[in-house]
Write a protein that holds these residues in place. Structure first.
Motif, short mmCIF file in Angstrom:
data_model
loop_
_atom_site.label_atom_id
_atom_site.label_comp_id
_atom_site.label_asym_id
_atom_site.label_seq_id
_atom_site.Cartn_x
_atom_site.Cartn_y
_atom_site.Cartn_z
N GLU A 2 39.86 42.23 43.76
CA GLU A 2 41.14 42.10 43.05
C GLU A 2 42.13 41.25 43.84
O GLU A 2 42.15 41.28 45.07
CB GLU A 2 41.72 43.49 42.79
N LEU A 3 42.95 40.50 43.12
CA LEU A 3 43.98 39.69 43.77
C LEU A 3 44.94 40.59 44.54
O LEU A 3 45.30 41.68 44.07
CB LEU A 3 44.77 38.90 42.74
N ALA A 44 47.13 43.18 42.22
CA ALA A 44 47.58 42.58 40.96
C ALA A 44 47.89 43.64 39.90
O ALA A 44 48.90 43.52 39.19
CB ALA A 44 46.54 41.59 40.46
N VAL A 53 54.70 37.43 37.41
CA VAL A 53 53.40 37.69 38.02
C VAL A 53 52.32 37.65 36.95
O VAL A 53 51.26 37.05 37.16
CB VAL A 53 53.40 39.04 38.77
N ILE A 57 49.07 35.21 37.02
CA ILE A 57 47.73 35.78 37.07
C ILE A 57 46.91 35.33 35.86
O ILE A 57 45.73 35.03 35.98
CB ILE A 57 47.79 37.32 37.17
#
Length: 87
Positions: A2-3, A44, A53, A57
Motif C-alpha cells: 500500500e502507498l 493511503a 489525496v 491516488i
C-alpha cells in the motif's frame, strides 16, 4: 504494498506546513502509523477522505512523476547557447 506517505509528503500535497500536519496528529484528526521501512506517516487508506489525496491516488501520478524526473535529468539548451546539467 500500500502507498505510504510521510508527514512531509502530506504537508506538500495539501499545501500546509509540517506543523499543521503535526497539529492534526496531536488532535487525533490523523493517526500516525509506522511504515514497512520504519518511517512514520500515513497509509493511503487513512487519507482517502481528503480530496487532494484521493485525486492524486486515483490519477496516474506515479507515471507522471517518472516523466517529470526524466525531464529534469536531461540537459537543457538555453537561448544563450549554453547548456546546464541538472543532477
Amino acid at each position: 504494498m500500500e502507498l505510504f506517505f510521510t508527514i512531509n509528503n502530506i504537508a506538500d500535497i495539501l499545501g500546509v506546513s509540517i506543523h499543521t500536519v503535526n497539529t492534526w496528529v496531536n488532535k487525533g484528526t490523523l493517526v500516525l502509523e509506522k511504515g514497512e521501512n520504519g518511517q512514520v506517516g500515513f497509509y493511503a487508506h487513512q487519507l482517502m477522505g481528503i480530496p487532494q489525496v484521493e485525486t492524486m491516488i486515483n490519477s496516474n501520478w506515479e507515471e507522471e512523476s517518472k516523466v517529470a524526473l526524466s525531464l529534469l535529468s536531461r540537459n537543457y539548451s538555453y537561448p544563450t547557447g549554453t547548456k546546464q546539467k541538472h543532477n
